[in-house]
Motif scaffolding. Structure first.
Motif, mmCIF file in Angstrom:
data_model
loop_
_atom_site.group_PDB
_atom_site.id
_atom_site.type_symbol
_atom_site.label_atom_id
_atom_site.label_comp_id
_atom_site.label_asym_id
_atom_site.label_seq_id
_atom_site.Cartn_x
_atom_site.Cartn_y
_atom_site.Cartn_z
ATOM 1 N N ARG A 294 0.809 -1.268 0.063
ATOM 2 C CA ARG A 294 -0.252 -0.088 -0.066
ATOM 3 C C ARG A 294 1.022 1.351 -0.042
ATOM 4 N NH1 ARG A 294 -5.313 -0.294 1.581
ATOM 5 N NH2 ARG A 294 -6.287 -2.472 1.793
ATOM 6 N N GLN A 295 2.188 1.083 0.041
ATOM 7 C CA GLN A 295 2.900 2.399 0.096
ATOM 8 C C GLN A 295 3.343 2.980 -1.271
ATOM 9 O OE1 GLN A 295 6.486 2.045 2.972
ATOM 10 N NE2 GLN A 295 5.221 0.234 3.968
ATOM 11 N N SER A 296 3.877 2.066 -2.079
ATOM 12 C CA SER A 296 4.434 2.960 -3.475
ATOM 13 C C SER A 296 4.689 2.001 -4.358
ATOM 14 C CB SER A 296 5.484 4.295 -2.988
ATOM 15 O OG SER A 296 6.730 3.556 -2.719
ATOM 16 N N ASP A 333 5.695 -8.660 -5.264
ATOM 17 C CA ASP A 333 4.728 -8.447 -3.996
ATOM 18 C C ASP A 333 5.411 -7.376 -3.073
ATOM 19 O OD1 ASP A 333 3.053 -10.413 -4.522
ATOM 20 O OD2 ASP A 333 4.571 -12.026 -3.699
ATOM 21 N N PHE A 334 6.281 -6.500 -3.356
ATOM 22 C CA PHE A 334 6.892 -5.334 -2.550
ATOM 23 C C PHE A 334 6.382 -4.111 -3.210
ATOM 24 C CE2 PHE A 334 9.451 -9.135 -1.313
ATOM 25 C CZ PHE A 334 9.717 -8.705 -0.002
ATOM 26 N N SER A 335 5.771 -4.318 -4.439
ATOM 27 C CA SER A 335 5.476 -3.074 -5.105
ATOM 28 C C SER A 335 3.746 -2.757 -4.753
ATOM 29 C CB SER A 335 5.822 -3.054 -6.338
ATOM 30 O OG SER A 335 5.595 -1.560 -6.987
ATOM 31 N N LEU A 336 3.567 -1.599 -5.202
ATOM 32 C CA LEU A 336 2.038 -1.532 -5.189
ATOM 33 C C LEU A 336 1.174 -2.365 -6.189
ATOM 34 C CD1 LEU A 336 0.605 2.169 -4.358
ATOM 35 C CD2 LEU A 336 -0.413 0.796 -6.142
ATOM 36 N N VAL A 338 -1.829 -3.206 -8.374
ATOM 37 C CA VAL A 338 -2.876 -2.225 -9.202
ATOM 38 C C VAL A 338 -3.874 -3.032 -10.027
ATOM 39 C CG1 VAL A 338 -2.848 -0.566 -10.937
ATOM 40 C CG2 VAL A 338 -0.995 -0.757 -9.562
ATOM 41 N N GLY A 339 -5.070 -2.631 -10.251
ATOM 42 C CA GLY A 339 -5.986 -3.181 -11.311
ATOM 43 C C GLY A 339 -6.597 -4.457 -10.827
ATOM 44 N N THR A 340 -7.157 -5.123 -11.660
ATOM 45 C CA THR A 340 -7.720 -6.409 -11.399
ATOM 46 C C THR A 340 -7.248 -7.548 -11.723
ATOM 47 O OG1 THR A 340 -8.950 -6.202 -13.594
ATOM 48 C CG2 THR A 340 -10.010 -5.131 -11.786
ATOM 49 N N GLN A 341 -5.730 -7.511 -12.306
ATOM 50 C CA GLN A 341 -5.048 -8.587 -12.737
ATOM 51 C C GLN A 341 -4.313 -9.453 -11.636
ATOM 52 O OE1 GLN A 341 -4.650 -9.537 -15.989
ATOM 53 N NE2 GLN A 341 -5.933 -8.065 -16.774
ATOM 54 N N GLU A 342 -4.476 -8.779 -10.499
ATOM 55 C CA GLU A 342 -3.752 -9.451 -9.121
ATOM 56 C C GLU A 342 -2.491 -9.447 -9.378
ATOM 57 O OE1 GLU A 342 -5.560 -13.007 -7.622
ATOM 58 O OE2 GLU A 342 -7.529 -12.153 -7.309
ATOM 59 N N SER A 343 -1.830 -8.342 -9.809
ATOM 60 C CA SER A 343 -0.583 -8.462 -10.013
ATOM 61 C C SER A 343 0.178 -6.824 -9.574
ATOM 62 C CB SER A 343 -0.282 -8.243 -11.390
ATOM 63 O OG SER A 343 -0.397 -9.191 -12.115
ATOM 64 N N GLY A 344 1.147 -7.016 -9.042
ATOM 65 C CA GLY A 344 2.300 -5.630 -8.761
ATOM 66 C C GLY A 344 2.751 -5.081 -9.862
ATOM 67 N N CYS A 345 3.294 -3.911 -9.745
ATOM 68 C CA CYS A 345 3.955 -3.396 -10.983
ATOM 69 C C CYS A 345 5.137 -2.923 -10.597
ATOM 70 C CB CYS A 345 3.309 -1.997 -11.376
ATOM 71 S SG CYS A 345 4.261 -1.127 -12.706
ATOM 72 N N LEU A 346 6.450 -3.422 -11.072
ATOM 73 C CA LEU A 346 7.697 -3.118 -10.659
ATOM 74 C C LEU A 346 8.216 -2.267 -11.783
ATOM 75 C CD1 LEU A 346 9.516 -6.488 -9.751
ATOM 76 C CD2 LEU A 346 8.959 -4.488 -8.167
ATOM 77 N N LEU A 347 8.483 -0.914 -11.527
ATOM 78 C CA LEU A 347 8.873 0.015 -12.318
ATOM 79 C C LEU A 347 10.327 -0.676 -12.819
ATOM 80 C CD1 LEU A 347 7.637 3.295 -10.847
ATOM 81 C CD2 LEU A 347 6.409 1.958 -12.585
ATOM 82 N N PRO A 348 10.815 -0.195 -14.033
ATOM 83 C CA PRO A 348 12.064 -0.401 -14.585
ATOM 84 C C PRO A 348 12.888 0.392 -13.815
ATOM 85 C CG PRO A 348 10.683 0.277 -16.404
ATOM 86 C CD PRO A 348 9.888 0.733 -14.969
ATOM 87 N N SER A 349 14.412 -0.304 -13.515
ATOM 88 C CA SER A 349 15.226 0.607 -12.659
ATOM 89 C C SER A 349 15.811 1.607 -13.820
ATOM 90 C CB SER A 349 16.512 -0.418 -12.749
ATOM 91 O OG SER A 349 16.990 -1.115 -13.753
ATOM 92 N N LEU A 350 15.677 1.690 -14.759
ATOM 93 C CA LEU A 350 15.972 3.025 -15.780
ATOM 94 C C LEU A 350 14.932 4.228 -15.379
ATOM 95 C CD1 LEU A 350 17.439 1.239 -18.804
ATOM 96 C CD2 LEU A 350 18.673 1.924 -16.986
#
Length: 427
Positions: A294-296, A333-336, A338-350
């Motif tokens: 829930r953080q970011s 699982d450490f990222s926020l 989102v959506g209905t796909q039951e997935s977290g979104c890891l942003l690129p390191s770039l």
């Protein structure tokens, strides 16, 4: 004046955690598919034209496109969730370039206290008028003092160029290898060298007037680094300067875990005594991780650091078995969530930016190459460095391995997550 696109007041006033659906962290994430907005967002009317002080020397108009990107990166409802990785780095970069570009006319790489206050206020007003969050100063910890010279003794352009090796600095930072700079640190070392030379002038001046009062050395060096970055913002074309500055900021960002770890007594209790009850243990782990979600949003490399940090804390609490593996905890699982796909979104390191399209809504890039298991740290193991080529981490995100892009053999491994503000309003 470029038009901005605000989120509705109903969405903007909702707490960030109310936008996040309840999702089990153990669900196997699938790559995101684009979600189309049911309707375009409504553009701002002329009544939102910002009220500027008229006293700021910065030429905001010259960087109109960059200001629009910044307001989009910091869009009202998403700014707190993207603050660490996207919004705040872009805010800081834009301010650096604005001051750098203005130095072509003012011949100074810093603003005095009064001008700094007016310019920061005008900067925020313009961004808010284009749909940005109205609390950017608080979210990004930006103060008017950040626009001054601080404790650095040099801010005059001519004195700067006579003090540092300008040619070497420009050669090292004029164009950086955005993938390998974080490890090779060619530009970063050149900036440090220049900042050190600038800071040294303060000690020379102090010795002349007999003063024995010296400010903290590291603080002075950091303040002089800001002056060096503004000089680069002056000498480089704005889009090139942005690429360099955002690349350098991501080197710093990816070294640490930005998440705050709350009390983990329930996890320690549930997973203690050699995990006698696996169901109870995993339930407590999943519940704990759901709070982190829930953080970011975090980058793939930040997620590695977060997994290592949490694992180390659990090991210190005498939980030595790999609960990540037993409870199917992945990096996403450490990222926020989102959506209905039951997935977290890891942003690129770039570095990446948010994109707004009137027909499809808000979008940003998610690095979804495989469901990467969270690595459990060995005893006394520090987080694995992506610069250590001998470190073997299963399915390490491509950019962390020195690749120039996030492409994979499976085209679905990298998709642009379309997060529609209009869709969130209906949730």
């Amino acid at each position: 004046m470029a038009l901005g696109y605000p989120l509705s007041s109903r969405l903007a006033n909702r707490r960030a955690d109310e936008l996040i659906p309840e999702i089990s962290p153990t669900a196997a994430p699938e790559p995101f598919l684009p979600l189309l907005a049911p309707s375009p967002l409504t553009p701002f009317a002329n009544s939102t034209i910002p009220k500027l002080s008229g006293l700021c020397v910065l030429n905001f108009t010259a960087l109109t496109n960059m200001m629009v990107v910044t307001s989009t990166d910091c869009m009202a409802a998403f700014a707190p969730l993207l603050a660490n990785v996207v919004c705040c780095p872009q805010v800081e970069t834009t301010l650096v370039i604005l001051i750098g570009q203005s130095s072509k006319h003012t011949n100074t790489l810093a603003l005095n206290g009064s001008l700094a206050a007016h310019c920061l206020s005008d900067f925020e007003q313009i961004l808010v008028g284009q749909g940005a969050n109205d609390s950017l100063s608080k979210i990004c910890s930006v103060h008017s003092s950040n626009l001054t010279e601080g404790s650095c003794p040099v801010s005059d352009v001519a004195e700067f160029e006579s003090t540092v090796d300008s040619a070497n600095l420009l050669a090292a930072c004029g164009k950086i290898d955005i993938v390998n700079e974080c490890c090779e640190q060619l530009c970063q070392n050149a900036i440090l060298d220049a900042a050190t030379k600038l800071a040294q002038k303060a000690y020379n001046l102090l010795s002349l007037d007999g003063s024995h009062v010296l400010s903290d050395h590291s603080t002075r060096i950091n303040d002089c680094k800001s002056i060096v970055l503004r000089w680069l913002g002056c000498k480089l074309e704005p889009s090139r300067a942005k690429e360099v500055l955002r690349g350098l900021s991501n080197c710093r960002i990816n070294k640490v875990c930005p998440l705050k770890f709350p009390n983990m007594s329930h996890v320690i209790e549930g997973c203690g005594t050699a995990i006698s009850n696996r169901t109870a243990c995993c339930s407590s782990v999943e519940n704990y991780v759901s709070h982190l979600q829930r953080q970011s949003f975090v980058t793939n490399l930040q997620a590695l650091n977060c997994a290592a940090s949490l694992g180390t804390k659990l090991r210190k609490a005498n939980i030595t078995q790999n609960v990540y593996s037993q409870c199917h905890i992945s990096l996403k699982d450490f990222s926020l969530q989102v959506g209905t796909q039951e997935s977290g979104c890891l942003l690129p390191s770039l570095p990446s930016d948010v994109v707004f399209d009137k027909s499809t809504g808000v979008s940003f890039l998610c690095d979804l190459n495989d469901n990467i298991p969270a690595p459990w740290p060995a005893a006394s193991q520090l987080p694995a460095s992506s610069c250590n080529r001998t470190v073997k981490i299963p399915a390490l995100p491509a950019a962390a391995s020195g690749q120039s892009s996030f492409e994979s053999k499976d085209a679905k491994a990298l998709l642009c997550l379309m997060v529609s503000a209009a869709l969130l309003i209906l949730m």
